[in-house]
Design a protein around this motif. Structure first.
Motif, PDB file in Angstrom:
ATOM      1  N   VAL A  74       0.884  -1.169   0.000  1.00 13.72           N
ATOM      2  CA  VAL A  74       0.000   0.000   0.000  1.00 13.72           C
ATOM      3  C   VAL A  74       0.917   1.212   0.000  1.00 13.72           C
ATOM      4  O   VAL A  74       1.726   1.370   0.919  1.00 13.72           O
ATOM      5  CB  VAL A  74      -0.936   0.003   1.220  1.00 13.72           C
ATOM      6  N   ALA A  75       0.808   2.034  -1.043  1.00 14.35           N
ATOM      7  CA  ALA A  75       1.664   3.223  -1.194  1.00 14.35           C
ATOM      8  C   ALA A  75       3.142   2.849  -1.054  1.00 14.35           C
ATOM      9  O   ALA A  75       3.927   3.576  -0.456  1.00 14.35           O
ATOM     10  CB  ALA A  75       1.265   4.300  -0.188  1.00 14.35           C
ATOM     11  N   GLY A  76       3.510   1.672  -1.569  1.00 16.35           N
ATOM     12  CA  GLY A  76       4.895   1.224  -1.545  1.00 16.35           C
ATOM     13  C   GLY A  76       5.338   0.589  -0.244  1.00 16.35           C
ATOM     14  O   GLY A  76       6.457   0.099  -0.144  1.00 16.35           O
ATOM     15  N   GLY A  77       4.496   0.582   0.764  1.00 20.23           N
ATOM     16  CA  GLY A  77       4.862   0.019   2.066  1.00 20.23           C
ATOM     17  C   GLY A  77       4.271  -1.363   2.283  1.00 20.23           C
ATOM     18  O   GLY A  77       3.305  -1.748   1.641  1.00 20.23           O
ATOM     19  N   ARG A  78       4.851  -2.089   3.204  1.00 15.72           N
ATOM     20  CA  ARG A  78       4.400  -3.454   3.515  1.00 15.72           C
ATOM     21  C   ARG A  78       3.501  -3.510   4.745  1.00 15.72           C
ATOM     22  O   ARG A  78       3.188  -4.582   5.239  1.00 15.72           O
ATOM     23  CB  ARG A  78       5.599  -4.381   3.738  1.00 15.72           C
ATOM     24  N   ARG A  79       3.065  -2.354   5.252  1.00 22.99           N
ATOM     25  CA  ARG A  79       2.191  -2.323   6.428  1.00 22.99           C
ATOM     26  C   ARG A  79       1.176  -1.208   6.238  1.00 22.99           C
ATOM     27  O   ARG A  79       1.501  -0.116   5.801  1.00 22.99           O
ATOM     28  CB  ARG A  79       3.027  -2.093   7.678  1.00 22.99           C
ATOM     29  N   TYR A  80      -0.073  -1.531   6.578  1.00 21.99           N
ATOM     30  CA  TYR A  80      -1.151  -0.545   6.493  1.00 21.99           C
ATOM     31  C   TYR A  80      -1.842  -0.512   7.841  1.00 21.99           C
ATOM     32  O   TYR A  80      -2.201  -1.559   8.376  1.00 21.99           O
ATOM     33  CB  TYR A  80      -2.142  -0.935   5.397  1.00 21.99           C
ATOM     34  N   GLU A  81      -2.028   0.676   8.406  1.00 21.90           N
ATOM     35  CA  GLU A  81      -2.678   0.811   9.705  1.00 21.90           C
ATOM     36  C   GLU A  81      -3.903   1.697   9.586  1.00 21.90           C
ATOM     37  O   GLU A  81      -3.914   2.651   8.806  1.00 21.90           O
ATOM     38  CB  GLU A  81      -1.716   1.395  10.736  1.00 21.90           C
ATOM     39  N   GLY A  82      -4.914   1.361  10.353  1.00 21.77           N
ATOM     40  CA  GLY A  82      -6.129   2.154  10.385  1.00 21.77           C
ATOM     41  C   GLY A  82      -6.869   1.924  11.680  1.00 21.77           C
ATOM     42  O   GLY A  82      -6.458   1.112  12.511  1.00 21.77           O
ATOM     43  N   LEU A  83      -7.974   2.655  11.864  1.00 21.93           N
ATOM     44  CA  LEU A  83      -8.821   2.515  13.041  1.00 21.93           C
ATOM     45  C   LEU A  83     -10.171   1.960  12.619  1.00 21.93           C
ATOM     46  O   LEU A  83     -10.665   2.265  11.535  1.00 21.93           O
ATOM     47  CB  LEU A  83      -9.016   3.867  13.731  1.00 21.93           C
ATOM     48  N   THR A  84     -10.767   1.161  13.498  1.00 24.47           N
ATOM     49  CA  THR A  84     -12.103   0.645  13.209  1.00 24.47           C
ATOM     50  C   THR A  84     -13.128   1.761  13.337  1.00 24.47           C
ATOM     51  O   THR A  84     -12.978   2.679  14.143  1.00 24.47           O
ATOM     52  CB  THR A  84     -12.478  -0.512  14.156  1.00 24.47           C
ATOM     53  N   ASP A  85     -14.199   1.651  12.537  1.00 22.89           N
ATOM     54  CA  ASP A  85     -15.295   2.627  12.617  1.00 22.89           C
ATOM     55  C   ASP A  85     -16.278   2.194  13.714  1.00 22.89           C
ATOM     56  O   ASP A  85     -16.002   1.265  14.474  1.00 22.89           O
ATOM     57  CB  ASP A  85     -15.975   2.781  11.253  1.00 22.89           C
TER      58      ASP A  85
END
Length: 188
Positions: A74-85
């Motif tokens: 994702v966007a060149g990175g191997r980790r994607y972080e987010g928050l639950t809704d």
């Protein structure tokens, strides 16, 4: 007090939930085929719940992709972080498959208020399209059915051609069947 705690632990175990842990349910992307040629990937999505099955809003969720071999970014990175809704949902946005064909696992970790949960999401990168080709529409199902019919017919011709002494005739060496970009040739 001890007795009430033990009943809670037993109820959690009987319900298939671990007390004190977040539960992660995969709602999209499990078993998906990502098309390398078209650069199409299936973004994973999860729902995070507590031990009672209630959605957990504001949990930090990390999706981690393998560093080598078949993978995605994702966007060149191997980790994607987010928050639950508010519904406990978290999803990757903008995932792209790499150029390596094969199966891989996406590690998912969720955390909030000292509670944690883990899951893995299996996916595959392919140059053939598979389910991704069918999902794109445009008669993909008809093409796969046609290919299956052609392959079955070619197998029957191959069996007939390899049987000896039965008086059968083999297809000439130059015979080939072609459907779209797939060609099946006779014996050489």
């Amino acid at each position: 007090m001890k007795r009430g705690w033990m009943a809670l632990v037993m109820a959690g175990l009987l319900a298939g939930q671990e007390p004190g842990r977040l539960q992660i349910r995969i709602v999209a992307g499990e078993g998906a085929l990502n098309n390398i040629k078209r650069r199409v990937a299936h973004n994973p999505e999860v729902v995070v719940t507590d031990g009672d099955g209630r959605p957990v809003a504001g949990a930090k969720v990390a999706f981690t992709f393998p560093l080598g071999g078949p993978s995605a970014s994702v966007a060149g990175g191997r980790r994607y972080e987010g928050l639950t809704d508010d519904a406990g949902r978290a999803a990757v946005v903008g995932m792209m498959p790499n150029e390596v064909e094969g199966r891989f696992l996406i590690a998912v970790e969720a955390a909030k208020d000292g509670l944690r949960g883990r899951a893995v999401i299996p996916q595959s990168n392919t140059t053939a399209g598979g389910r991704e080709a069918l999902a794109a529409g445009g008669g993909g199902r008809k093409i796969w059915l046609g290919l299956a019919a052609v392959a079955g017919g070619a197998a029957a011709v191959g069996v007939a051609a390899t049987r000896g002494g039965g008086g059968g005739t083999a297809a000439p060496a130059g015979t080939a069947l072609a459907v779209g970009g797939v060609s099946i040739g006779g014996p050489r």
